[in-house]
Each structure stands twice: as C-alpha cells, then as structure tokens.
Scaffold this motif. Structure first.
Motif, PDB file in Angstrom:
ATOM      1  N   ILE A 100      -7.194  -0.938  -3.435  1.00  0.00           N
ATOM      2  CA  ILE A 100      -6.236   0.193  -3.172  1.00  0.00           C
ATOM      3  C   ILE A 100      -6.910   1.093  -4.328  1.00  0.00           C
ATOM      4  CG2 ILE A 100      -3.857   1.815  -3.176  1.00  0.00           C
ATOM      5  CD1 ILE A 100      -3.113  -0.713  -2.799  1.00  0.00           C
ATOM      6  N   LEU A 101      -7.467   2.422  -3.896  1.00  0.00           N
ATOM      7  CA  LEU A 101      -8.073   3.294  -4.551  1.00  0.00           C
ATOM      8  C   LEU A 101      -7.305   4.492  -3.863  1.00  0.00           C
ATOM      9  CD1 LEU A 101     -11.501   2.698  -4.401  1.00  0.00           C
ATOM     10  CD2 LEU A 101     -10.516   2.293  -5.908  1.00  0.00           C
ATOM     11  N   ARG A 102      -6.355   5.936  -4.943  1.00  0.00           N
ATOM     12  CA  ARG A 102      -5.542   6.374  -5.138  1.00  0.00           C
ATOM     13  C   ARG A 102      -6.301   7.705  -5.805  1.00  0.00           C
ATOM     14  NH1 ARG A 102       0.493   7.198  -6.516  1.00  0.00           N
ATOM     15  NH2 ARG A 102      -0.456   8.548  -8.182  1.00  0.00           N
ATOM     16  N   ARG A 103      -6.364   8.806  -5.135  1.00  0.00           N
ATOM     17  CA  ARG A 103      -7.179  10.451  -4.934  1.00  0.00           C
ATOM     18  C   ARG A 103      -6.057  11.501  -4.954  1.00  0.00           C
ATOM     19  NH1 ARG A 103     -10.119  14.682  -3.261  1.00  0.00           N
ATOM     20  NH2 ARG A 103     -11.515  15.164  -4.636  1.00  0.00           N
ATOM     21  N   GLY A 154      -3.472  13.220   3.391  1.00  0.00           N
ATOM     22  CA  GLY A 154      -2.265  14.377   2.628  1.00  0.00           C
ATOM     23  C   GLY A 154      -2.561  15.442   2.555  1.00  0.00           C
ATOM     24  N   GLU A 155      -2.082  16.733   1.541  1.00  0.00           N
ATOM     25  CA  GLU A 155      -2.177  17.492   1.402  1.00  0.00           C
ATOM     26  C   GLU A 155      -2.826  17.256  -0.010  1.00  0.00           C
ATOM     27  OE1 GLU A 155      -2.766  21.951   1.689  1.00  0.00           O
ATOM     28  OE2 GLU A 155      -2.300  20.663   3.522  1.00  0.00           O
ATOM     29  N   ASN A 156      -2.595  16.977  -1.448  1.00  0.00           N
ATOM     30  CA  ASN A 156      -2.772  16.720  -2.271  1.00  0.00           C
ATOM     31  C   ASN A 156      -3.690  15.235  -2.206  1.00  0.00           C
ATOM     32  OD1 ASN A 156      -2.877  19.484  -3.021  1.00  0.00           O
ATOM     33  ND2 ASN A 156      -0.627  18.612  -2.874  1.00  0.00           N
ATOM     34  N   THR A 157      -3.011  14.375  -1.948  1.00  0.00           N
ATOM     35  CA  THR A 157      -3.459  12.315  -1.909  1.00  0.00           C
ATOM     36  C   THR A 157      -4.214  11.860  -0.909  1.00  0.00           C
ATOM     37  OG1 THR A 157      -1.432  12.715  -2.994  1.00  0.00           O
ATOM     38  CG2 THR A 157      -2.154  10.863  -2.355  1.00  0.00           C
ATOM     39  N   SER A 158      -4.885  11.053  -1.304  1.00  0.00           N
ATOM     40  CA  SER A 158      -5.989  10.255  -0.627  1.00  0.00           C
ATOM     41  C   SER A 158      -5.580   9.132  -0.921  1.00  0.00           C
ATOM     42  CB  SER A 158      -7.274  10.387  -0.505  1.00  0.00           C
ATOM     43  OG  SER A 158      -8.254  11.990   0.016  1.00  0.00           O
ATOM     44  N   LEU A 159      -5.639   7.986  -0.096  1.00  0.00           N
ATOM     45  CA  LEU A 159      -5.652   6.361  -0.312  1.00  0.00           C
ATOM     46  C   LEU A 159      -6.064   5.989  -0.026  1.00  0.00           C
ATOM     47  CD1 LEU A 159      -3.412   4.427  -2.656  1.00  0.00           C
ATOM     48  CD2 LEU A 159      -2.105   4.423  -0.124  1.00  0.00           C
ATOM     49  N   MET A 170       0.973  -1.356  -0.054  1.00  0.00           N
ATOM     50  CA  MET A 170      -0.421   0.371   0.400  1.00  0.00           C
ATOM     51  C   MET A 170       1.055   1.433  -0.174  1.00  0.00           C
ATOM     52  SD  MET A 170      -2.755   0.945   3.049  1.00  0.00           S
ATOM     53  CE  MET A 170      -4.271   2.137   3.137  1.00  0.00           C
ATOM     54  N   ILE A 171       1.586   0.963   0.761  1.00  0.00           N
ATOM     55  CA  ILE A 171       2.925   2.208   0.814  1.00  0.00           C
ATOM     56  C   ILE A 171       3.771   2.725  -0.332  1.00  0.00           C
ATOM     57  CG2 ILE A 171       5.385   3.316   1.872  1.00  0.00           C
ATOM     58  CD1 ILE A 171       3.572   1.874   4.521  1.00  0.00           C
ATOM     59  N   CYS A 172       3.807   2.065  -1.196  1.00  0.00           N
ATOM     60  CA  CYS A 172       4.506   2.035  -2.645  1.00  0.00           C
ATOM     61  C   CYS A 172       4.241   2.782  -3.243  1.00  0.00           C
ATOM     62  CB  CYS A 172       4.689   0.782  -3.007  1.00  0.00           C
ATOM     63  SG  CYS A 172       3.953  -0.701  -3.581  1.00  0.00           S
ATOM     64  N   HIS A 173       1.878   2.903  -2.729  1.00  0.00           N
ATOM     65  CA  HIS A 173       1.109   3.835  -4.058  1.00  0.00           C
ATOM     66  C   HIS A 173       1.238   5.328  -3.396  1.00  0.00           C
ATOM     67  CE1 HIS A 173       0.423   0.125  -6.014  1.00  0.00           C
ATOM     68  NE2 HIS A 173      -0.303  -0.201  -4.996  1.00  0.00           N
ATOM     69  N   TRP A 174       1.428   5.269  -2.892  1.00  0.00           N
ATOM     70  CA  TRP A 174       1.893   7.009  -1.504  1.00  0.00           C
ATOM     71  C   TRP A 174       2.856   7.917  -2.602  1.00  0.00           C
ATOM     72  CZ3 TRP A 174      -1.776   9.009   0.216  1.00  0.00           C
ATOM     73  CH2 TRP A 174      -1.975  10.356   1.455  1.00  0.00           C
ATOM     74  N   PRO A 175       2.477   9.055  -3.081  1.00  0.00           N
ATOM     75  CA  PRO A 175       3.476   9.504  -3.818  1.00  0.00           C
ATOM     76  C   PRO A 175       5.004  10.437  -2.779  1.00  0.00           C
ATOM     77  CG  PRO A 175       1.649  10.943  -3.684  1.00  0.00           C
ATOM     78  CD  PRO A 175       1.091   9.283  -3.294  1.00  0.00           C
ATOM     79  N   GLU A 176       5.787  10.932  -3.444  1.00  0.00           N
ATOM     80  CA  GLU A 176       6.752  10.391  -2.764  1.00  0.00           C
ATOM     81  C   GLU A 176       7.161  12.286  -2.523  1.00  0.00           C
ATOM     82  OE1 GLU A 176      10.852   9.431  -3.866  1.00  0.00           O
ATOM     83  OE2 GLU A 176      10.453   7.860  -4.800  1.00  0.00           O
ATOM     84  N   TYR A 177       5.690  13.184  -3.502  1.00  0.00           N
ATOM     85  CA  TYR A 177       5.947  14.634  -3.048  1.00  0.00           C
ATOM     86  C   TYR A 177       5.056  14.737  -1.966  1.00  0.00           C
ATOM     87  CZ  TYR A 177       2.104  13.502  -5.854  1.00  0.00           C
ATOM     88  OH  TYR A 177       0.458  13.709  -6.537  1.00  0.00           O
ATOM     89  N   ASP A 178       3.959  14.137  -1.712  1.00  0.00           N
ATOM     90  CA  ASP A 178       3.188  14.525  -0.416  1.00  0.00           C
ATOM     91  C   ASP A 178       3.689  13.546   0.920  1.00  0.00           C
ATOM     92  OD1 ASP A 178       0.732  15.310   0.561  1.00  0.00           O
ATOM     93  OD2 ASP A 178      -0.538  15.098  -0.339  1.00  0.00           O
ATOM     94  N   ARG A 179       2.701  13.930   1.668  1.00  0.00           N
ATOM     95  CA  ARG A 179       3.200  13.718   2.823  1.00  0.00           C
ATOM     96  C   ARG A 179       2.139  13.226   4.054  1.00  0.00           C
ATOM     97  NH1 ARG A 179       6.747  12.476   1.101  1.00  0.00           N
ATOM     98  NH2 ARG A 179       8.885  13.485   1.974  1.00  0.00           N
ATOM     99  N   VAL A 180       1.855  12.274   4.517  1.00  0.00           N
ATOM    100  CA  VAL A 180       0.374  11.605   4.676  1.00  0.00           C
ATOM    101  C   VAL A 180       0.483  12.774   6.317  1.00  0.00           C
ATOM    102  CG1 VAL A 180      -0.348   9.973   5.785  1.00  0.00           C
ATOM    103  CG2 VAL A 180       0.416   9.117   4.333  1.00  0.00           C
ATOM    104  N   LYS A 181      -1.392  13.146   6.240  1.00  0.00           N
ATOM    105  CA  LYS A 181      -1.804  14.423   6.942  1.00  0.00           C
ATOM    106  C   LYS A 181      -1.715  13.278   8.519  1.00  0.00           C
ATOM    107  CE  LYS A 181      -1.322  18.607   5.776  1.00  0.00           C
ATOM    108  NZ  LYS A 181      -0.642  19.239   7.105  1.00  0.00           N
ATOM    109  N   ARG A 182      -3.031  12.050   7.655  1.00  0.00           N
ATOM    110  CA  ARG A 182      -4.012  11.707   8.586  1.00  0.00           C
ATOM    111  C   ARG A 182      -3.840  10.465   8.106  1.00  0.00           C
ATOM    112  NH1 ARG A 182      -9.021  14.614  10.081  1.00  0.00           N
ATOM    113  NH2 ARG A 182      -9.412  14.556   7.747  1.00  0.00           N
ATOM    114  N   VAL A 183      -4.136   9.202   9.781  1.00  0.00           N
ATOM    115  CA  VAL A 183      -3.760   7.817   9.423  1.00  0.00           C
ATOM    116  C   VAL A 183      -5.463   7.622   9.660  1.00  0.00           C
ATOM    117  CG1 VAL A 183      -3.388   5.532   9.401  1.00  0.00           C
ATOM    118  CG2 VAL A 183      -1.519   7.363   8.933  1.00  0.00           C
ATOM    119  N   THR A 184      -6.529   7.186   9.402  1.00  0.00           N
ATOM    120  CA  THR A 184      -8.081   5.718  10.047  1.00  0.00           C
ATOM    121  C   THR A 184      -7.762   4.538   9.283  1.00  0.00           C
ATOM    122  OG1 THR A 184      -9.020   8.442   9.547  1.00  0.00           O
ATOM    123  CG2 THR A 184     -10.499   6.451   9.814  1.00  0.00           C
TER     124      THR A 184
END
Length: 157
Positions: free
Chosen positions: A152-155, A118-123, A1-15
């Motif tokens: 896995i869905l990414r927006r 994150g700021e610009n991404t949701s996974l 799952m983590i490999c689908h998160w973009p390097e340029y954004d940071r996770v602000k909330r994990v639910t």
C-alpha cells in the motif's frame, strides 16, 4: 486498505485493474469494497468507479472489457457510484520489444491494482490479488481466501 485512508478526505475515484473478476451481485467484490468505503464514511457523494480489465476483441476490430456476464446487469447506481469499464489494450508496440514494425504481438493483462483518489490523498494497493472474492477475502469463510501479497502506497498533497 481502508484504514489507511485519512478521515478528513473523501474518495472521489476508485480505479480497479484486474485480469480476473468474480461475478458481481450483492456479494460481489465491487459491491463489498464500495460498501466498506461507504460504511467508513470515506466516499464522496459523486464517486466514480473505473474498472480496467482484460481485453476481448469485438466485431469492429477493437477491444471491449472482458468481465463476467453478471456485469451486464450490474447497476452501479444501486451502490451509489457512477461506473465505467475499460479494456486494457493488449497490443505490444514493436519498439517496446526492439522488433520491426511488422511485429504484431499482444499480451494478457497481469497487473492487479486498486487506486483510491481524493482531493488531497491517493492510496494505491499493488499486489498479486485479482479483484475476486477469493483474492480479496470477501468470503463467508475468510480462511478459504487466497494467500496474496501486496503493498500500500499513500500520497498526500
């Protein structure tokens, strides 16, 4: 799952939504999952962790989160997050099942979801795995993990 998160954004909330949980210690699934996100430099410094779980009735006629006893001493700040746990209300509104107002049914939580925001991404991971060591394969012998299915869905934007 983590490999689908973009390097340029940071996770602000994990639910995390799960009816069942493993004990939480240095080998618990929350600690391992947050640790993996941190190891990959994906977390914001002020990351927030929300745990949504099965509801247990409390003495005030409301509900409290149903988690293993180990969560009573779990120190989320030790893994660098601010954490909260919430009970998912088990009450079924009468209009949802087409019954009169006298209906007072409840149901158990069955959903299993992990949402990273994150700021610009949701996974989102939606699947059959409870957030347990066996469900997510956080075992010394990963071949002993459950066989689970997920999507896995990414927006972005």
């Amino acid at each position: 799952m983590i490999c689908h998160w973009p390097e340029y954004d940071r996770v602000k909330r994990v639910t995390v939504v799960s009816p069942f949980w493993s004990d939480e210690d240095e080998n618990g699934p929350v600690t391992k999952f947050v640790g993996a996100l941190r190891e990959e430099a994906r977390l914001s410094p002020d990351v927030e962790l929300q745990l949504l779980t099965e509801a247990a009735p409390d003495k005030q006629g409301t509900y409290k989160p149903k988690l293993p006893e180990s969560f009573a001493t779990f120190d989320a700040s030790a893994i660098g997050v601010s954490a909260s746990a919430f009970a998912v209300d088990p009450r079924v509104p009468p209009e949802e099942v087409g019954m009169g107002d006298e209906f007072t049914g409840t149901r158990n939580l069955h959903a299993k979801i992990v949402l990273l925001e994150g700021e610009n991404t949701s996974l989102a991971f939606l699947g059959s795995a409870n957030f347990t060591n066996r469900g997510w394969g956080f075992l010394q012998a990963p071949e002993r993990a459950n066989i689970e299915a997920g999507l896995i869905l990414r927006r972005t934007g």
